[in-house]
Design a protein around this motif. Structure first.
Motif, PDB file in Angstrom:
ATOM      1  N   SER A  75       0.806  -1.214   0.000  1.00 33.77           N
ATOM      2  CA  SER A  75       0.000   0.000   0.000  1.00 33.77           C
ATOM      3  C   SER A  75       0.846   1.274   0.000  1.00 33.77           C
ATOM      4  O   SER A  75       0.578   2.201  -0.763  1.00 33.77           O
ATOM      5  N   ASP A  76       1.859   1.317   0.851  1.00 26.26           N
ATOM      6  CA  ASP A  76       2.701   2.515   0.935  1.00 26.26           C
ATOM      7  C   ASP A  76       3.411   2.790  -0.394  1.00 26.26           C
ATOM      8  O   ASP A  76       3.461   3.921  -0.858  1.00 26.26           O
ATOM      9  N   ALA A  77       3.957   1.733  -0.986  1.00 28.79           N
ATOM     10  CA  ALA A  77       4.674   1.901  -2.249  1.00 28.79           C
ATOM     11  C   ALA A  77       3.733   2.302  -3.381  1.00 28.79           C
ATOM     12  O   ALA A  77       4.137   2.989  -4.317  1.00 28.79           O
ATOM     13  N   ALA A  78       2.464   1.875  -3.291  1.00 33.05           N
ATOM     14  CA  ALA A  78       1.497   2.163  -4.357  1.00 33.05           C
ATOM     15  C   ALA A  78       0.915   3.569  -4.260  1.00 33.05           C
ATOM     16  O   ALA A  78       0.395   4.093  -5.248  1.00 33.05           O
ATOM     17  N   TRP A  79       0.972   4.199  -3.088  1.00 29.53           N
ATOM     18  CA  TRP A  79       0.298   5.479  -2.889  1.00 29.53           C
ATOM     19  C   TRP A  79       0.711   6.567  -3.887  1.00 29.53           C
ATOM     20  O   TRP A  79      -0.163   7.256  -4.426  1.00 29.53           O
TER      21      TRP A  79
END
Length: 175
Positions: A75-79
């Motif tokens: 999730s963090d990398a996709a934000w």
């Protein structure tokens, strides 16, 4: 459909801007990132709704923490890419709010209630079955699969007489 709340969340976001009538298409990689960014909240909401009606051996009762953790890691990398998709969805005025530190918590906090409203107890066994089948896939593959299924189903394309909540750009031809 299990991922209909993603469409509902994006519809709610697009309704907040004057640009909603002319929503631009979202490239599939941006839509995949948006799914990854929202997946932990969606899974948590589905688990809260479904756990009470599922048997003890159901994935949503026994492994929800590890399932959520798998998507949280991505999730963090996709934000950052998800923000690009949101910018296209919201248009110029709404797109400015995406850069705020409050944007991510606001977007993810909107997803859970929308999902809770969409998920019905009678659907929980099928939802658990789908999640069990896709659980072995890496989070990125799941996101790509979900977006592809949305595209194939026509749910992410406008139809005569109605506007799609989330319009995917046509997938480029691959060699």
């Amino acid at each position: 459909m299990i991922f209909r709340p993603l469409l509902a969340a994006t519809a709610l976001l697009s309704a907040t801007t004057a640009q909603a009538q002319t929503t631009a298409c979202i490239p599939q990689p941006d839509a995949e990132a948006l799914f990854l960014a929202l997946a932990p909240a969606m899974i948590g909401s589905v688990a809260a709704t479904c756990a009470p009606v599922l048997p003890a051996n159901a994935l949503l009762r026994r492994s929800v923490a590890s399932l959520t953790a798998k998507y949280s890691a991505e999730s963090d990398a996709a934000w950052p890419r998800a923000k690009e998709g949101l910018r296209k969805l919201l248009g110029p005025q709404g797109g400015q709010m995406v850069d705020s530190e409050l944007a991510r918590p606001m977007v993810t906090s909107m997803v859970a209630p929308l999902l809770a409203k969409e998920v019905k107890a009678k659907d929980c066994p099928n939802i658990d079955r789908v999640l069990t089948l896709i659980d072995p896939l890496p989070a990125k593959n799941t996101a790509a699969l979900v977006v592809t299924l949305l595209d194939m189903s026509g749910a992410a394309r406008p139809k005569s007489g109605r506007k799609a909540d989330l319009v995917l750009c046509p997938r480029e031809a691959r060699p």
